[in-house]
Design an enzyme around this catalytic site. Structure first.
Site, PDB file in Angstrom:
ATOM      1  N   ASP A  11       0.641  -1.107  -0.116  1.00 13.01           N
ATOM      2  CA  ASP A  11      -0.025   0.005   0.035  1.00 13.01           C
ATOM      3  C   ASP A  11       0.564   1.163  -0.116  1.00 13.01           C
ATOM      4  OD1 ASP A  11      -2.529  -1.307   0.037  1.00 13.01           O
ATOM      5  OD2 ASP A  11      -2.769  -1.545   2.010  1.00 13.01           O
ATOM      6  N   VAL A  12       2.002   1.342  -0.812  1.00  5.29           N
ATOM      7  CA  VAL A  12       2.781   2.622  -0.906  1.00  5.29           C
ATOM      8  C   VAL A  12       2.557   3.308  -2.235  1.00  5.29           C
ATOM      9  CG1 VAL A  12       4.583   1.570   0.746  1.00  5.29           C
ATOM     10  CG2 VAL A  12       4.708   1.290  -1.748  1.00  5.29           C
ATOM     11  N   GLY A  13       1.773   2.474  -3.261  1.00  7.87           N
ATOM     12  CA  GLY A  13       1.422   3.289  -4.258  1.00  7.87           C
ATOM     13  C   GLY A  13       1.837   2.884  -5.682  1.00  7.87           C
ATOM     14  N   THR A  15       0.742   0.518  -7.559  1.00  9.65           N
ATOM     15  CA  THR A  15      -0.291   0.318  -8.720  1.00  9.65           C
ATOM     16  C   THR A  15      -0.603   1.705  -9.549  1.00  9.65           C
ATOM     17  OG1 THR A  15      -1.191  -1.524  -7.451  1.00  9.65           O
ATOM     18  CG2 THR A  15      -2.450  -0.533  -9.557  1.00  9.65           C
ATOM     19  N   ILE A  16      -0.494   2.773  -8.595  1.00  5.72           N
ATOM     20  CA  ILE A  16      -0.771   3.975  -9.157  1.00  5.72           C
ATOM     21  C   ILE A  16       0.706   4.312  -9.860  1.00  5.72           C
ATOM     22  CG2 ILE A  16      -0.770   6.667  -8.757  1.00  5.72           C
ATOM     23  CD1 ILE A  16      -3.450   5.372  -8.400  1.00  5.72           C
ATOM     24  N   LYS A  31       1.320  -8.160 -14.054  1.00  8.03           N
ATOM     25  CA  LYS A  31       1.496  -8.678 -12.490  1.00  8.03           C
ATOM     26  C   LYS A  31       1.452  -9.897 -12.636  1.00  8.03           C
ATOM     27  CE  LYS A  31       0.070  -7.366  -7.882  1.00  8.03           C
ATOM     28  NZ  LYS A  31       0.100  -6.549  -7.351  1.00  8.03           N
ATOM     29  N   ALA A 100       4.538  -7.647  -5.917  1.00  7.04           N
ATOM     30  CA  ALA A 100       3.393  -7.747  -4.873  1.00  7.04           C
ATOM     31  C   ALA A 100       4.184  -7.326  -3.499  1.00  7.04           C
ATOM     32  CB  ALA A 100       2.854  -9.046  -4.585  1.00  7.04           C
TER      33      ALA A 100
END
Length: 205
Positions: A11-13, A15-16, A31, A100
């Site tokens: 959750d650090v970004g 995918t953005i 992925k 991941a």
């Protein structure tokens, strides 16, 4: 180019950041391992955020049902992740490969995410600002370098923190590709704006 996107934690970004890079280079996206959220996977998210028509999206090598560490999600599904079964898609285009979690997220009893990295990959580390992120960023970079790989660039995520960013860049000597601000949302227009900002630095990797 083959660009491997990893992060200093979950959750650090990533995918953005992957969406921005895919849009900037009109790159393909893959992925290898998706754990959980199969109906709204990271591949779905990247696909929905880009606006170019050139990018191709390749299926996950492993689609696991539980949102958990891949080794546990695989165990729950009665599957063993085998690196030999993870075959990089063949393309003449740029390829963005999203990991991941962090680099030592376990895939099975022996392998971790870092074992997916190949010698011809350009590695980009996504670093989100939080208490402890300097340590996590430096540990991630050192671990990658200890395997004999180079880190090609860093993308910072979150509100600007000049002290943190300059310390990390000065200690590592690694190039900053850009920073992703806290945004109220990320849609195709926002992703395209960042893609335009990041493109020049990405093409220099």
């Amino acid at each position: 180019m083959k660009l491997f996107i990893t992060g200093i934690s979950t959750d650090v970004g990533k995918t953005i950041a992957s969406s921005i890079i895919v849009e900037a280079l009109e790159a393909d996206y893959w992925k290898p391992i998706q754990a959980g959220d199969l109906d709204n996977s990271d591949t779905h998210k990247v696909k929905s955020r880009i606006s170019n028509s050139k990018s191709q999206f390749y299926p996950n090598a492993y689609e696991l049902n539980t949102p958990a560490s891949p080794h546990l999600a695989a165990e729950i599904d009665d599957v063993t992740i085998d690196l030999k079964e993870i075959q990089e898609p063949k393309t003449n285009n740029h390829l963005v490969i999203e990991g991941a979690g962090g680099i030592f997220v376990p895939l099975n009893e022996k392998d971790t995410i870092i074992d997916l990295i190949q010698p011809d990959y350009k590695i980009i580390v996504v670093s989100r600002h939080y208490l402890g992120s300097i340590n996590h960023t430096l540990l991630t970079i050192e671990a990658i370098q200890n395997r004999g790989f180079l880190v090609s660039g860093i993308i910072f995520s979150g509100s600007e923190n000049k002290s943190t960013e300059s310390l990390i860049l000065n200690k590592t000597g690694i190039k900053c590709i850009g920073r992703i601000d806290e945004e109220p949302y990320f849609d195709q227009n926002v992703i395209k704006e960042y893609a335009d900002l990041f493109r020049e630095n990405l093409l220099k990797l």
